[in-house]
Motif scaffolding. Structure first.
Motif, short mmCIF file in Angstrom:
data_model
loop_
_atom_site.label_atom_id
_atom_site.label_comp_id
_atom_site.label_asym_id
_atom_site.label_seq_id
_atom_site.Cartn_x
_atom_site.Cartn_y
_atom_site.Cartn_z
N SER A 196 15.37 28.12 49.36
CA SER A 196 16.39 28.94 50.00
C SER A 196 15.91 29.48 51.35
O SER A 196 14.73 29.72 51.55
N THR A 215 16.80 32.49 54.28
CA THR A 215 17.52 33.73 54.52
C THR A 215 17.99 33.80 55.97
O THR A 215 17.22 33.55 56.90
N THR A 217 19.65 26.08 49.95
CA THR A 217 20.67 27.11 49.74
C THR A 217 20.37 28.23 50.74
O THR A 217 19.32 28.23 51.37
N VAL A 236 20.60 32.51 51.72
CA VAL A 236 20.87 33.92 51.43
C VAL A 236 21.35 34.55 52.73
O VAL A 236 20.61 34.61 53.72
N SER A 245 24.48 41.12 50.61
CA SER A 245 23.89 39.78 50.73
C SER A 245 24.65 38.83 49.81
O SER A 245 25.18 39.24 48.76
N ASN A 269 24.67 34.63 48.21
CA ASN A 269 24.07 33.30 48.05
C ASN A 269 25.12 32.27 48.42
O ASN A 269 26.28 32.38 47.99
N GLN A 297 30.30 30.40 49.14
CA GLN A 297 29.53 31.31 48.28
C GLN A 297 29.18 30.69 46.94
O GLN A 297 30.00 29.98 46.33
N ASP A 352 26.24 32.16 40.00
CA ASP A 352 25.29 31.63 39.00
C ASP A 352 25.96 30.81 37.91
O ASP A 352 25.36 29.86 37.39
N PRO A 376 23.91 26.42 40.57
CA PRO A 376 22.98 26.70 41.67
C PRO A 376 21.50 26.62 41.29
O PRO A 376 20.69 26.09 42.04
N LYS A 377 21.15 27.13 40.11
CA LYS A 377 19.74 27.12 39.70
C LYS A 377 19.22 25.72 39.40
O LYS A 377 18.00 25.48 39.38
#
Length: 203
Positions: free
Chosen positions: A3, A5, A59, A61, A69, A71, A93, A96, A134-135
């Motif tokens: 990820s 940021t 991905t 942030v 914030s 994801n 966006q 999870d 996403p994970k």
């Protein structure tokens, strides 16, 4: 998946004048979709360097300060046709518990027998669309070319897909080993030599 940021600021004015002023100030106007309502924000051009100018998938942030914030993933990008300057970016966006479709790069591994024998490896698809939570989004899709002989193709059905699904037809070719001109010429010469009568032999 790794990820990145991106620190930005929410923007209230979204008209053409405000957007032009942002670009003149070295900022990129952005929109985040997928939530209850679209979030308009801007960030410095350099903040997108490791997201846009890379073959890797990430991905994001989105950090807008004040505890806000999100994801997300990059959904669409507009660039200037001449200067390649980033004009606008759309993000989507992530949640999870909701699967997302995203393009992921292909990583070739192994040593092909066909390539070692003189064939040419052709990569038909450098990226593939996958669907996953996403994970479970992979950094890349491993394509093992070890079994490929000269003339063979590697289909999407032959790569492992733990916890994600490849969103392409089963007959989609990831890569193939084509017979090189040198190998083809050598094969033709060998065939001619085999057919030619041996010297000194009577018919």
């Amino acid at each position: 998946m790794k990820s990145i940021t991106i620190k930005g600021s929410e923007r209230e004015s979204v008209g053409k004048v405000a957007t032009k002023a942002l670009r003149n100030a070295g900022l990129v106007p952005c929109v985040l979709y997928g939530g209850n309502q679209a979030v308009h924000f801007s960030a410095e051009v350099m903040a997108f360097k490791n997201l846009v100018y890379t073959p890797n998938a990430h991905t994001v942030v989105i950090d807008l300060g004040k505890g806000k914030s999100f994801n997300a993933i990059l959904q669409d990008i507009q660039v200037h046709p001449v200067s390649d300057k980033i004009l606008h970016i759309d993000f989507f966006q992530l949640f999870d518990d909701k699967e997302i479709i995203m393009e992921v790069p292909v990583k070739i591994i192994g040593n092909s027998k066909g390539v070692m024998g003189g064939g040419d490896l052709r990569l038909n698809n450098r990226k593939l669309k996958v669907k996953a939570l996403p994970k479970n989004l992979p950094d890349f899709i491993e394509a093992d070319i070890t079994p490929l002989e000269m003339g063979n193709k590697l289909y999407v059905t032959k790569v492992p897909t733990p916890n994600f699904k490849i969103m392409h037809p089963d007959n989609t070719v990831i890569c193939q080993v084509k017979i090189s001109r040198a190998a083809m010429k050598a094969a033709q010469e060998a065939a001619k030599a085999a057919k030619a009568p041996a010297k000194g032999k009577k018919k």
